[in-house]
Enzyme design. Sequence first.
Site, short mmCIF file in Angstrom:
data_model
loop_
_atom_site.label_atom_id
_atom_site.label_comp_id
_atom_site.label_asym_id
_atom_site.label_seq_id
_atom_site.Cartn_x
_atom_site.Cartn_y
_atom_site.Cartn_z
N ASP A 289 0.86 -1.30 0.08
CA ASP A 289 -0.06 -0.09 0.15
C ASP A 289 0.76 1.28 0.15
O ASP A 289 0.59 2.26 0.43
CB ASP A 289 -0.93 0.07 1.24
CG ASP A 289 -1.87 -1.28 1.08
OD1 ASP A 289 -2.32 -1.76 0.23
OD2 ASP A 289 -2.34 -1.81 2.25
N LYS B 106 1.67 2.12 -4.75
CA LYS B 106 2.00 1.55 -6.33
C LYS B 106 1.16 1.86 -7.34
O LYS B 106 1.59 2.25 -8.51
CB LYS B 106 2.39 -0.15 -6.19
CG LYS B 106 3.44 -0.41 -4.97
CD LYS B 106 3.41 -1.63 -4.81
CE LYS B 106 2.29 -2.55 -4.20
NZ LYS B 106 2.17 -2.30 -2.77
N GLY C 195 -4.40 -4.52 -3.77
CA GLY C 195 -5.49 -3.40 -3.82
C GLY C 195 -4.70 -2.31 -4.61
O GLY C 195 -3.83 -1.79 -3.49
N HIS C 196 -4.86 -1.92 -5.94
CA HIS C 196 -3.83 -0.79 -6.46
C HIS C 196 -4.81 0.31 -7.05
O HIS C 196 -5.51 -0.09 -7.76
CB HIS C 196 -3.01 -1.15 -7.60
CG HIS C 196 -1.78 -1.94 -7.30
ND1 HIS C 196 -1.03 -3.02 -7.70
CD2 HIS C 196 -1.76 -2.73 -5.76
CE1 HIS C 196 -0.28 -3.64 -7.19
NE2 HIS C 196 -0.60 -3.46 -5.89
N THR D 186 -6.06 -11.43 3.68
CA THR D 186 -6.95 -10.74 2.99
C THR D 186 -8.14 -11.88 2.55
O THR D 186 -9.03 -11.25 2.07
CB THR D 186 -6.44 -10.21 1.60
OG1 THR D 186 -5.92 -11.20 0.72
CG2 THR D 186 -5.47 -9.10 1.75
N GLN E 59 2.19 -6.23 -3.12
CA GLN E 59 2.41 -6.25 -1.57
C GLN E 59 3.82 -5.40 -1.58
O GLN E 59 4.18 -4.57 -2.32
CB GLN E 59 2.63 -7.86 -1.42
CG GLN E 59 1.31 -8.52 -1.23
CD GLN E 59 0.89 -8.92 -2.71
OE1 GLN E 59 1.55 -9.37 -3.56
NE2 GLN E 59 -0.33 -8.66 -2.94
P1 GDP Z 1 -0.78 0.37 -3.52
O1 GDP Z 1 -1.41 -1.07 -2.82
O2 GDP Z 1 0.49 0.32 -3.33
O3 GDP Z 1 -1.21 0.43 -4.74
O4 GDP Z 1 -1.45 1.34 -2.59
P2 GDP Z 1 -3.07 1.47 -2.01
O5 GDP Z 1 -3.88 1.77 -3.51
O6 GDP Z 1 -3.60 0.19 -1.64
O7 GDP Z 1 -3.15 2.71 -1.19
C1 GDP Z 1 -2.39 3.77 -1.23
C2 GDP Z 1 -3.58 5.02 -1.14
O8 GDP Z 1 -3.09 5.96 -1.18
C3 GDP Z 1 -4.78 4.84 -2.29
O9 GDP Z 1 -6.03 5.38 -1.59
C4 GDP Z 1 -4.39 6.01 -3.16
O10 GDP Z 1 -5.14 6.56 -3.68
C5 GDP Z 1 -3.45 7.11 -2.13
N1 GDP Z 1 -2.47 7.84 -2.48
C6 GDP Z 1 -1.49 7.56 -3.38
N2 GDP Z 1 -0.37 8.43 -3.37
C7 GDP Z 1 -1.03 9.45 -2.57
C8 GDP Z 1 -0.40 10.52 -2.38
O11 GDP Z 1 0.52 11.19 -2.81
N3 GDP Z 1 -1.18 11.45 -1.49
C9 GDP Z 1 -2.38 11.12 -1.02
N4 GDP Z 1 -3.07 11.90 -0.03
N5 GDP Z 1 -2.97 9.93 -1.34
C10 GDP Z 1 -2.24 9.13 -1.85
P1 IMO Z 2 -0.87 -4.24 -2.10
O1 IMO Z 2 -0.26 -4.90 -3.59
C1 IMO Z 2 -1.25 -4.39 2.05
C2 IMO Z 2 -0.96 -8.65 3.83
C3 IMO Z 2 -2.25 -9.16 4.51
C4 IMO Z 2 -1.91 -9.99 5.52
C5 IMO Z 2 -0.77 -10.52 4.90
C6 IMO Z 2 -1.09 -12.04 4.38
O2 IMO Z 2 -2.13 -3.58 -2.14
O3 IMO Z 2 0.27 -3.40 -1.49
P2 IMO Z 2 -2.52 -12.74 2.21
O4 IMO Z 2 -3.87 -12.49 1.75
O5 IMO Z 2 -1.56 -12.22 0.89
O6 IMO Z 2 -1.99 -14.03 2.23
O7 IMO Z 2 -2.17 -11.88 3.57
O8 IMO Z 2 -0.12 -9.76 3.74
N1 IMO Z 2 -1.13 -8.13 2.47
C7 IMO Z 2 -1.12 -6.82 2.03
N2 IMO Z 2 -1.16 -5.71 2.88
N3 IMO Z 2 -1.11 -4.51 0.76
C8 IMO Z 2 -1.06 -5.60 -0.17
O9 IMO Z 2 -1.01 -5.67 -1.16
C9 IMO Z 2 -1.33 -6.96 0.40
N4 IMO Z 2 -1.40 -7.97 0.19
C10 IMO Z 2 -1.33 -9.09 1.30
O10 IMO Z 2 -3.13 -7.83 5.09
O11 IMO Z 2 -1.34 -9.15 6.73
MG MG Z 3 -2.93 -1.62 -1.82
#
Ligand code: GDP
Ligand code: IMO
Ligand code: MG
Length: 428
Positions: free
Chosen positions: A13, A16, A40-41, A129, A223
């Site tokens: 998170d 990415k 979840g991207h 998850t 991840q």
């Molecule tokens: P990922 O799994 O690495 O793709 O990240 P996620 O999408 O799960 O979580 C990142 C969250 O932060 C999402 O809700 C994005 O929309 C938000 N986000 C990403 N970059 C920024 C930023 O620079 N500022 C803010 N405020 N939100 C951001």
């Molecule tokens: P992105 O790509 C954050 C975490 C889960 C749990 C552990 C194992 O969005 O960054 P799993 O379902 O993979 O067996 O869970 O890994 N986890 C993540 N945490 N972002 C993710 O993906 C994750 N994918 C798995 O919360 O702690």
């Molecule tokens: Mg994510």
Amino acid sequence: MESLALIGLQWGDEGKGKVVDWVSARFDLTLRYQGGPNAGHTVWVDGERWVFHQMPAGILNPNIRVAIAAGCVLYPETLFEEWERLDAEGVEYRSRTIIDPRVHLILPYHRLLDRLRDEARGKARIGTTARGIGPCYQEKYARYGIRVGDLFSPKLSDRIDVLLGYVNPILEKVFDQEPFGRQRILDDLLAVRDRIRPFVGDAAEVVKEYLAQGKKVLFEGAQGFLLDVDHGSYPYVTSSHPGTGGISSGIGISPKSIGKVIGLTKAYATRVGAGPFPTEDEGEMGCKLQELGNEFGAATGRKRRCGWLDLPLLRYAIRSNGVDGLAVTKLDVLDDFDVIKLCIGYRRSDGSIAKEITPWDENPGEPVYEEIEGWRVPTDGVRSLEELPDRARAYLERISRELDLPLWLVSVGQDRKATIVLPDFPFK
Ligand code: GDP
Ligand code: IMO
Ligand code: MG
């Protein structure tokens, strides 16, 4: 080599999705190489939110091709939901999407087992998850798995029999569940086969061809490295290899195909699910980070645990992945803090300070923090390093210096446009 690996350096998170979407506009092909719908991207375009679990997050760029490579696991229903949204919003993806035949399929009972097994661990629960990731990878390595390519094999039905001979006793005897019947699984898989057929292709071949032609390839990490099954905070990890080590085996290409590596970190830290998080802030400041950062899991909606940037763990992730440059995201979330904490080392029991720790060290010592004065000016509209408030720029420069890496990108908002590109970034 015109390729870039984009790797999360924390527990996932890191933003990415946002950065992949932005970078993909400059690339020809974006691939997921491991993991599945546990990812979840999030991508925001023109005020609209998209969350990709299975499709590579670059797909909204019209000129790019995307691939789901061999090391991934795939839950077809989630993929189809993403396709339906793309269809509904008029985003063409059919001619641009490749699914490798070696990808393993997540079956409905994998999700059931994931949940039941994690619940059965009681206090030692991982907080997965519940997307079936662990059970699917487990069967892959035990050589029971069903791959995308198996959908087209006359032996599919026999393969299901072998699989159920192993799985049904576990479901019935260990978890007191109904067994799965072969016909139900077969019917579901045949429906998947018909839908997926036009997309199946050798992703490794496409990467090799593209790189030979001088086209640009982006490896989309999912991840974060601290969740790596071998090199993370085991057992509180995922079941695959999110780092650069996962790219070559996860696609089927030479490790030399990786040109540059960009490491992503938030300007602070979060973790979703259980497991060690030494710089977690369970007080007011952590709550504020959670609120201002809107830190809810994009896959499960769970609240993310929040805390401070951990330089010693980042050093470990950087050295393990060969990172060449940094992307720091969510800087704007710190805009409203009087004080920002930065973990610069760990005090060991003998009083020495460790500059680098590993995520599997159960006693890394006490985090040593430096308190940095906040800038208290909005940064979300800033588009260059020079425009940033002095203290925000100093914070970034400090991170870059401590980690001995150039800053390549800084993200100051969720939208594509809220991106600061530094002169060293090689793919402008
Ligand atoms: P990922 O799994 O690495 O793709 O990240 P996620 O999408 O799960 O979580 C990142 C969250 O932060 C999402 O809700 C994005 O929309 C938000 N986000 C990403 N970059 C920024 C930023 O620079 N500022 C803010 N405020 N939100 C951001
Ligand atoms: P992105 O790509 C954050 C975490 C889960 C749990 C552990 C194992 O969005 O960054 P799993 O379902 O993979 O067996 O869970 O890994 N986890 C993540 N945490 N972002 C993710 O993906 C994750 N994918 C798995 O919360 O702690
Ligand atoms: Mg994510």
